[in-house]
Design a protein around this motif. Structure first.
Motif, PDB file in Angstrom:
ATOM      1  N   THR A 184      -1.775  -3.632   9.005  1.00 46.84           N
ATOM      2  CA  THR A 184      -2.346  -2.546  10.427  1.00 46.84           C
ATOM      3  C   THR A 184      -3.457  -1.483   9.687  1.00 46.84           C
ATOM      4  O   THR A 184      -3.264  -1.033   8.790  1.00 46.84           O
ATOM      5  CB  THR A 184      -1.117  -1.998  10.985  1.00 46.84           C
ATOM      6  N   PRO A 185      -4.301  -1.169  10.506  1.00 43.99           N
ATOM      7  CA  PRO A 185      -5.188  -0.061  10.384  1.00 43.99           C
ATOM      8  C   PRO A 185      -4.140   1.082  10.481  1.00 43.99           C
ATOM      9  O   PRO A 185      -3.205   1.389  11.384  1.00 43.99           O
ATOM     10  CB  PRO A 185      -6.202  -0.185  11.300  1.00 43.99           C
TER      11      PRO A 185
ATOM     12  N   THR B  89       0.927  -1.188   0.049  1.00 43.44           N
ATOM     13  CA  THR B  89      -0.139   0.154   0.001  1.00 43.44           C
ATOM     14  C   THR B  89       0.798   1.323   0.170  1.00 43.44           C
ATOM     15  O   THR B  89       1.547   1.602   1.070  1.00 43.44           O
ATOM     16  CB  THR B  89      -0.738   0.049   1.085  1.00 43.44           C
ATOM     17  N   ARG B  90       0.942   1.828  -1.124  1.00 43.17           N
ATOM     18  CA  ARG B  90       1.711   3.207  -1.206  1.00 43.17           C
ATOM     19  C   ARG B  90       0.935   4.246  -1.151  1.00 43.17           C
ATOM     20  O   ARG B  90       1.555   5.458  -0.942  1.00 43.17           O
ATOM     21  CB  ARG B  90       2.696   3.092  -2.774  1.00 43.17           C
ATOM     22  N   GLN B  91      -0.293   4.295  -0.999  1.00 39.13           N
ATOM     23  CA  GLN B  91      -1.247   5.394  -1.335  1.00 39.13           C
ATOM     24  C   GLN B  91      -2.517   5.187  -0.526  1.00 39.13           C
ATOM     25  O   GLN B  91      -3.027   4.148  -0.914  1.00 39.13           O
ATOM     26  CB  GLN B  91      -1.644   5.992  -2.726  1.00 39.13           C
ATOM     27  N   VAL B  92      -2.972   5.894   0.461  1.00 37.39           N
ATOM     28  CA  VAL B  92      -4.221   5.431   1.395  1.00 37.39           C
ATOM     29  C   VAL B  92      -4.911   6.964   1.601  1.00 37.39           C
ATOM     30  O   VAL B  92      -4.401   8.060   1.257  1.00 37.39           O
ATOM     31  CB  VAL B  92      -3.963   4.775   2.487  1.00 37.39           C
ATOM     32  N   GLY B  93      -5.933   6.736   2.286  1.00 37.75           N
ATOM     33  CA  GLY B  93      -6.713   7.973   2.873  1.00 37.75           C
ATOM     34  C   GLY B  93      -7.172   8.876   1.806  1.00 37.75           C
ATOM     35  O   GLY B  93      -7.252   8.959   0.550  1.00 37.75           O
ATOM     36  N   PRO B  94      -7.389  10.143   2.492  1.00 38.55           N
ATOM     37  CA  PRO B  94      -7.221  10.467   3.920  1.00 38.55           C
ATOM     38  C   PRO B  94      -8.431   9.617   4.650  1.00 38.55           C
ATOM     39  O   PRO B  94      -9.746   9.500   4.108  1.00 38.55           O
ATOM     40  CB  PRO B  94      -7.427  11.877   4.339  1.00 38.55           C
ATOM     41  N   GLY B  95      -8.248   9.467   5.874  1.00 38.57           N
ATOM     42  CA  GLY B  95      -9.168   8.740   6.717  1.00 38.57           C
ATOM     43  C   GLY B  95      -8.926   7.351   6.850  1.00 38.57           C
ATOM     44  O   GLY B  95      -7.513   6.925   6.624  1.00 38.57           O
ATOM     45  N   PRO B  96      -9.677   6.641   7.805  1.00 39.93           N
ATOM     46  CA  PRO B  96      -9.364   5.111   7.911  1.00 39.93           C
ATOM     47  C   PRO B  96      -8.884   4.270   6.955  1.00 39.93           C
ATOM     48  O   PRO B  96      -9.376   4.450   5.653  1.00 39.93           O
ATOM     49  CB  PRO B  96     -10.414   4.640   8.621  1.00 39.93           C
ATOM     50  N   ALA B  97      -7.899   3.486   6.886  1.00 34.75           N
ATOM     51  CA  ALA B  97      -7.160   2.597   5.704  1.00 34.75           C
ATOM     52  C   ALA B  97      -6.478   1.462   6.429  1.00 34.75           C
ATOM     53  O   ALA B  97      -6.384   1.540   7.540  1.00 34.75           O
ATOM     54  CB  ALA B  97      -6.466   3.381   4.724  1.00 34.75           C
ATOM     55  N   GLU B  98      -6.084   0.547   5.517  1.00 38.75           N
ATOM     56  CA  GLU B  98      -5.546  -0.692   6.036  1.00 38.75           C
ATOM     57  C   GLU B  98      -4.064  -0.364   5.083  1.00 38.75           C
ATOM     58  O   GLU B  98      -3.885  -0.162   3.801  1.00 38.75           O
ATOM     59  CB  GLU B  98      -6.030  -1.892   5.710  1.00 38.75           C
TER      60      GLU B  98
END
Length: 324
Positions: free
Chosen positions: A144-145, A84-93
């Motif tokens: 991990t969250p 995972t190189r890009q997430v969110g914003p907000g909750p993600a794994e």
């Protein structure tokens, strides 16, 4: 007193100086004689909380590694691979693995500070900090969250020791991003205290580049010393320092002492400059993080600060500043 506070840097995103009433760079307040030094990018392990143990005592190495930890995605034959190189914003794994020189997932680690691997995520402007505790699957994949609140660039740090014979502690760093409009926040100013949920943490010591010194943090609540801090990751305090600019990473643990109000660390800043310090401490079942801005090798007027917006707190085991 002028005990040279030594904060060793760790990585391009994840390491020091302080004292409003005391002054920083040349002295932040009275401190004791440094008893231990931390290995750059990774701390030594073994023992009991507050007694140079469980990762903060014994054979701690005296510090000067060839390069700060966390600045490289690969080192000593190991590579941090972010699925995972890009997430969110907000909750993600977040999902990632550590690969050996043959490209295989590492599945065996030494347990240090109660965990096989420590995982830190920090924003490039050092205003967001997350200390996470991911779970490893049998195939060596970690997950991990995480909850990252704002767009921008982040860096993820994996701090671990492989179980392979002769392996040493390693801190690797890799870039992570949250898409969206972004403007970096200014570095919070330096003061000698941090306020977190009614707790006051005072920072004392001296931060001289290339010199070992003691950093002492004193925890109080409602004007009274906190003398019953609870062990967190096998210690009464847990410190990460990140250098502004390249996010070189330093991860240290207490030298010795009981459950408060003082928690002391020996560290060595690798260079002059501005650092952000993040102190995790647990009391009444909750982990809280006090954040400071410090300068190593600066003018005597430079001081350390807490940033209430960055100093997050959350019940142990829940996402936020800390997650398991």
């Amino acid at each position: 007193m002028n005990t040279g506070l030594r904060i060793t840097a760790f990585a391009a995103a994840l390491t020091a100086a302080f004292g409003t009433a005391y002054g920083v760079g040349k002295g932040v307040g009275p401190t004791g004689t440094p008893e231990r030094a931390e290995h750059s990018g990774h701390s030594a392990r073994g023992g009991t909380p507050g007694r140079g143990g469980d990762g903060h005592g014994g054979h701690q190495e005296a510090a000067q590694a060839s390069a700060p930890g966390g600045l490289q995605v690969s080192d000593a034959g190991y590579t941090l691979s972010l699925d995972t190189r890009q997430v969110g914003p907000g909750p993600a794994e977040l999902r990632f693995s550590v690969k050996d020189r043959d490209g295989r997932n590492v599945t065996a680690y030494r347990t240090e500070h109660g965990k096989e691997l420590h995982f830190i995520v920090a924003s490039r402007d050092l205003t967001v900090y997350r200390h996470l505790h991911p779970v490893r699957a049998a195939d060596g994949t970690w997950s991990t969250p995480v909850d990252l609140p704002a767009a921008g660039g982040y860096k993820a740090f994996a701090d671990f020791t492989p179980a392979a014979a002769g392996a040493k502690g390693i801190t690797l760093g890799a870039d992570l991003s949250v898409p969206g409009p972004y403007a970096p926040a200014p570095m919070p100013p330096a003061t000698g205290t941090a306020e977190v949920e009614g707790y006051r943490v005072a920072l004392g010591g001296t931060l001289d580049p290339g010199k070992a010194g003691e950093l002492r943090l004193t925890v109080s609540k409602d004007g009274k010393p906190v003398t019953d801090l609870e062990p967190y990751l096998g210690a009464y305090g847990h410190l990460v320092a990140l250098r502004d600019g390249d996010l070189a990473y330093l991860h240290v643990h207490p030298n010795q002492g009981g459950p408060g109000p003082d928690v002391s660390f020996t560290a060595t800043p690798p260079s002059p400059g501005t650092y952000r310090l993040f102190l995790d401490f647990q009391h009444e079942g909750k982990v809280r993080t006090a954040a400071f801005t410090v300068r190593a090798g600066g003018s005597p007027g430079a001081t350390a600060t807490a940033d209430p917006g960055t100093a997050s707190s959350a019940p142990a085991g829940e996402p936020g500043g800390h997650a398991h």
